[in-house]
Enzyme design. Structure first.
Site, mmCIF file in Angstrom:
data_model
loop_
_atom_site.group_PDB
_atom_site.id
_atom_site.type_symbol
_atom_site.label_atom_id
_atom_site.label_comp_id
_atom_site.label_asym_id
_atom_site.label_seq_id
_atom_site.Cartn_x
_atom_site.Cartn_y
_atom_site.Cartn_z
ATOM 1 N N HIS A 281 0.813 -1.224 0.000
ATOM 2 C CA HIS A 281 0.000 0.000 0.000
ATOM 3 C C HIS A 281 0.845 1.272 0.000
ATOM 4 C CE1 HIS A 281 0.509 -0.494 4.350
ATOM 5 N NE2 HIS A 281 0.300 0.794 4.435
ATOM 6 N N HIS B 15 8.143 -2.411 2.241
ATOM 7 C CA HIS B 15 7.834 -0.988 2.108
ATOM 8 C C HIS B 15 9.075 -0.111 1.885
ATOM 9 C CE1 HIS B 15 3.957 -2.299 3.275
ATOM 10 N NE2 HIS B 15 4.198 -2.380 4.562
#
Ligand code: NAD
Length: 483
Positions: A178, A240
């Protein structure tokens, strides 16, 4: 300002794990917001599928509650919500059994885009892929979305890739991270590749170093059992932070298309210097302040899992050799703040005589207050000669784009719409994930082999003192972790 919205075709989105935490907090509220902004065609449908027995009617109540709690939408929510709920169905299903599949077959249409969101434990991904196939629920236009963690090392990631590849081709697999859906992360690419200004300076000749910080104030919460088997390296760095590093460091892709971008990211991962595990700072938060210590939270007084990492990473290629990338991430830190900072080199020569050091600094804030700030040096106003001072040129999006500009979509909602549109640019490809594990595996193995114990740091601080020392040895300092 009227935003240009790319239309989305009719779809059936099945959320496996539709009653779970992620569905409740992110996926369902995100879909509702996209509905409100007119991005869901009238015939599009969302089908929750999970183990719990409940009717579609009860599931609609569950969705309404989730939207009210996490949806943050404006006036008129009730009318919109009612229309949105009319598109929701529910199937009680067993991902690894027989229950529910016949009902799903009847519900899902074959003449629309079929997307299957695997918001369940990764151990179920293979079973789900197989059952979708056996039950004839897919064709070449169907896609699956898989959540993190994608494996826990290279071996498991490879197995997962192989399992999914048995039933889906790479163009149908959307591995979600995300962070890539965040507005600022995409803006980073716009700033780099949409301006003449930055790209000529974007290399080791002009960039002194780069810092990537993802700081959280929260602890492990009720995810202790999962987190303790994972740690910051697996949970944050391998995915990430690695993705952010790739976007900062990659060469300009020839075009903004999925494989062109992902090819360039992969080259960065392959150019990362192998790490000396001893040089990485690992930390674990103590119980100072208002919460339990890490070890209390995971209920293991001997736990050696890290909740903090700081490391200096080298990228051995023509562009970056000699420019260090400093990465750090941790839980229970002073402030919630995610930021990428590009610190440019000092001038070769100052025509203004003796002055303090001045560096241009480009800072890309991911959260909170998404925006980009460029620090420039100017003359301090007023009399008293030529004294230089650093001031920020602020490009906070909401301000720059003026009143009426829409709140940027949350990362999840943007990425889900990309799935429906069939755009994989912001999703990780299988070989990228494997390359990232190939780099992190030896580090983790080395820690495990010698029983490395993380340094304890104070909850609510900026992390272990050793991380400060690491920077000091290079005569550099971390950016302050501030909200
Ligand atoms: P959760 O435990 O809250 O929910 C799990 C869901 O899976 C439930 O709906 C449950 O009914 C369903 N389920 C379990 N076994 C099943 C089976 N055999 N057949 C059908 N359904 C079954 O989990 P979550 O927090 O929502 O996480 C889901 C996935 O997303 C996990 O892979 C997790 O790692 C990932 N993820 C979650 C978050 C988050 O913030 N929650 C963040 C990133 C990634």
């Amino acid at each position: 300002m009227v935003s240009r919205v790319i239309p989305v075709g009719v779809f059936d989105l099945v959320i496996f794990g539709g009653t779970g935490d992620l569905a409740r907090r992110k996926i369902l509220p995100g879909l509702f917001r996209r509905y409100c902004s007119g991005q869901m065609p009238p015939d599009a449908r969302v089908i929750g599928a999970a183990r719990t027995e409940m009717s579609s009617e009860n599931y609609r109540e569950f969705v309404a509650k989730a939207v009210r709690e996490f949806g943050v939408v404006g006036q008129g929510i009730d009318t919109d919500l009612e229309k949105f709920l009319a598109r929701i169905e529910y199937v009680a299903i067993d991902a690894c059994g027989v229950t529910g599949w016949n009902k799903l077959i009847k519900l899902v249409r074959s003449d629309v885009v079929r997307a299957y969101y695997f918001s369940v434990a990764p151990s179920l991904f293979g079973d789900l892929a197989q059952r979708l196939n056996i039950h004839g629920l897919t064709d070449e236009f169907s896609r699956i979305v898989v959540e993190k963690p994608f494996g826990r090392d290279l071996k498991t990631a490879k197995t997962l890739n192989t399992d999914l590849a048995t039933y889906f081709n790479e163009g149908q697999i959307y591995r979600i991270d995300h962070y890539l859906g965040k507005e600022t992360v995409q803006n980073l690419m716009a700033v780099r590749f949409g301006n003449m200004l930055f790209e000529p300076l974007w290399n080791s000749q002009y960039v002194d170093h780069i810092q990537i910080t993802v700081a959280e104030t929260v602890g492990v919460g009720d995810r202790g059992e999962y987190y303790d088997k994972s740690g910051a390296m697996r949970d944050m760095v391998q995915n990430h932070l690695m993705q952010l590093l790739c976007l900062i460091a990659m060469e300009p892709p020839s075009k903004f298309d999925p494989d062109a971008v992902r090819d360039e990211k992969l080259k960065v991962i392959r150019a990362l210097d192998p790490m000396d595990p001893h040089q990485i700072i690992r930390g674990q938060y103590d119980g100072f302040g208002d919460g339990p210590s890490y070890r209390q939270a995971v209920r293991d007084a001997q736990s050696r899992t890290e909740s903090y990492i700081a490391m200096k990473v080298g990228v051995s290629n023509w562009r970056w050799a000699g420019t260090p990338f400093y990465l750090r991430t941790g839980k229970r830190l002073k402030a919630r703040s995610s930021e990428i900072t590009v610190v440019f080199k000092e001038l070769n020569h100052s025509i203004f005589g003796e002055q303090e050091d001045h560096h241009n600094v480009l800072s890309i804030r991911l959260q909170p207050n998404e925006g980009i700030t460029l620090g420039v040096t100017i003359k301090e106003p007023g009399p008293g000669g030529m004294r230089l001072v650093d001031v920020p040129l602020d490009m906070t999006f909401a301000e720059a784009l003026g009143e009426g500009s829409e709140e940027p979509p949350d990362a999840y909602e943007r990425l889900i719409m990309d799935v429906i549109r069939g755009n994989q640019t912001l999703f990780m490809r299988g070989d990228e994930v494997e390359a990232a594990w190939a780099w992190t595996d030896p580090i983790i193995e080395s820690w495990e082999a010698r029983g490395d114990v993380p340094k304890i740091y104070e909850s609510g601080s900026e992390g272990p003192e050793d991380a400060v020392q690491m920077m000091a040895r290079d005569t550099r300092v971390w950016r302050k972790v501030s909200p």
